[in-house]
Design a protein around this motif. Sequence first.
Motif, PDB file in Angstrom:
ATOM      1  N   UNK A   1      19.865   6.328  35.415  1.00  0.00           N
ATOM      2  CA  UNK A   1      19.751   7.122  36.633  1.00  0.00           C
ATOM      3  C   UNK A   1      20.714   8.304  36.554  1.00  0.00           C
ATOM      4  N   UNK A   2      20.248   9.480  36.924  1.00  0.00           N
ATOM      5  CA  UNK A   2      21.029  10.700  36.796  1.00  0.00           C
ATOM      6  C   UNK A   2      22.109  10.777  37.865  1.00  0.00           C
ATOM      7  N   UNK A   3      23.302  11.213  37.472  1.00  0.00           N
ATOM      8  CA  UNK A   3      24.349  11.485  38.447  1.00  0.00           C
ATOM      9  C   UNK A   3      23.972  12.716  39.252  1.00  0.00           C
ATOM     10  N   UNK A   4      24.543  12.822  40.436  1.00  0.00           N
ATOM     11  CA  UNK A   4      24.232  13.965  41.294  1.00  0.00           C
ATOM     12  C   UNK A   4      25.516  14.726  41.608  1.00  0.00           C
TER      13      UNK A   4
ATOM     14  N   UNK B   1      27.741  31.516  30.458  1.00  0.00           N
ATOM     15  CA  UNK B   1      26.691  31.896  29.524  1.00  0.00           C
ATOM     16  C   UNK B   1      25.337  31.359  29.979  1.00  0.00           C
ATOM     17  N   UNK B   2      24.300  31.854  29.338  1.00  0.00           N
ATOM     18  CA  UNK B   2      22.966  31.323  29.570  1.00  0.00           C
ATOM     19  C   UNK B   2      22.903  29.852  29.171  1.00  0.00           C
ATOM     20  N   UNK B   3      23.597  29.512  28.098  1.00  0.00           N
ATOM     21  CA  UNK B   3      23.597  28.130  27.620  1.00  0.00           C
ATOM     22  C   UNK B   3      24.116  27.172  28.679  1.00  0.00           C
ATOM     23  N   UNK B   4      25.163  27.556  29.404  1.00  0.00           N
ATOM     24  CA  UNK B   4      25.728  26.646  30.390  1.00  0.00           C
ATOM     25  C   UNK B   4      24.795  26.505  31.591  1.00  0.00           C
ATOM     26  N   UNK B   5      24.059  27.571  31.914  1.00  0.00           N
ATOM     27  CA  UNK B   5      23.055  27.451  32.968  1.00  0.00           C
ATOM     28  C   UNK B   5      21.966  26.473  32.595  1.00  0.00           C
ATOM     29  N   UNK B   6      21.512  26.534  31.348  1.00  0.00           N
ATOM     30  CA  UNK B   6      20.508  25.578  30.868  1.00  0.00           C
ATOM     31  C   UNK B   6      21.066  24.150  30.898  1.00  0.00           C
TER      32      UNK B   6
ATOM     33  N   UNK C   1      19.187  17.992  36.766  1.00  0.00           N
ATOM     34  CA  UNK C   1      17.736  18.015  36.971  1.00  0.00           C
ATOM     35  C   UNK C   1      17.380  18.912  38.159  1.00  0.00           C
ATOM     36  N   UNK C   2      18.055  20.054  38.212  1.00  0.00           N
ATOM     37  CA  UNK C   2      17.738  21.108  39.164  1.00  0.00           C
ATOM     38  C   UNK C   2      16.956  22.190  38.417  1.00  0.00           C
ATOM     39  N   UNK C   3      15.878  22.693  38.984  1.00  0.00           N
ATOM     40  CA  UNK C   3      15.095  23.706  38.275  1.00  0.00           C
ATOM     41  C   UNK C   3      15.823  25.049  38.187  1.00  0.00           C
ATOM     42  N   UNK C   4      15.529  25.775  37.113  1.00  0.00           N
ATOM     43  CA  UNK C   4      15.981  27.155  37.015  1.00  0.00           C
ATOM     44  C   UNK C   4      15.188  27.999  38.011  1.00  0.00           C
TER      45      UNK C   4
ATOM     46  N   UNK D   1      21.469  33.259  34.762  1.00  0.00           N
ATOM     47  CA  UNK D   1      20.712  32.080  35.158  1.00  0.00           C
ATOM     48  C   UNK D   1      21.149  31.615  36.542  1.00  0.00           C
ATOM     49  N   UNK D   2      20.264  30.875  37.190  1.00  0.00           N
ATOM     50  CA  UNK D   2      20.582  30.263  38.477  1.00  0.00           C
ATOM     51  C   UNK D   2      19.752  28.999  38.619  1.00  0.00           C
ATOM     52  N   UNK D   3      20.350  27.994  39.238  1.00  0.00           N
ATOM     53  CA  UNK D   3      19.642  26.753  39.511  1.00  0.00           C
ATOM     54  C   UNK D   3      19.781  26.438  40.993  1.00  0.00           C
ATOM     55  N   UNK D   4      18.884  25.587  41.476  1.00  0.00           N
ATOM     56  CA  UNK D   4      18.911  25.181  42.880  1.00  0.00           C
ATOM     57  C   UNK D   4      18.321  23.790  42.992  1.00  0.00           C
TER      58      UNK D   4
END
Length: 239
Positions: free
Chosen positions: A1-4, A137-142, A149-152, A160-163
């Motif tokens: 199970x993924x941590x949040x 960096x872009x790598x850390x956003x990925x 498990x937040x979408x780009x 980059x940005x996630x939410x």
Amino acid sequence: MTSHLFAICFHATRPSGLARFWSGVLGWESAAGPDNGMALLPPDPAGFRIRFLPGQEPKTGRNRAHFDLTSTSPEDQRRTVARALELGGQHIDVGQLPEDGHVVLADPDGNEFCVIEPGNEFLAGTGFIGALACDGTQEVGYFWSKALRWPLVWDQDQETAIQSPHGGTKITWGGPPVAPKAGTNRLYFELALPAGADGAAEVDRLISLGATRTNFSDDEGGRILLLDPDGNEFSVQRS
């Protein structure tokens, strides 16, 4: 199970004082927390906490992350700025231009934040804390997109940005150039595992995505400290 994402943590010279400042600015309820710290509780139970923990990390240039607060109108922006100044914040110069619509401030511990002008479409619908804006960096956003498990929601020109799938605050990374890291970050992510989750398996998953181990492990508190691909500290709290 993924941590949040459980909390955004600040190392603070005076945790209680800094908690009072941010509670007054955001209107979030405060509560005593473990480790002689304080916490602000989000109005939405699905959101993250803001935790203030004792620390004496010296200020060595700008933080790698800061909050962008949103405004609904010019008057609302002015009220937020005035409230922050009354509570002990101050105007600072980080190279912004006179024509820029956002206002750059620092909290009483010197941590930068911005009050964004109304009409910013990128932050529309995010809530009062529109973004945690990070140098990275872009790598850390990925990495963080996969880790949480937040979408780009933005991936352009190495920015980059996630939410969260539930909406709310965005986490953004501005891409190069990224200033070299100097010392321990004042702000860091705290992840929490669901009850019954396999902590070792989750740490292995994060490492497979690009995290690295450190020598720190708080067995009594159930906390493991890791580094993301840009060398930023983050913790995983085991159940």
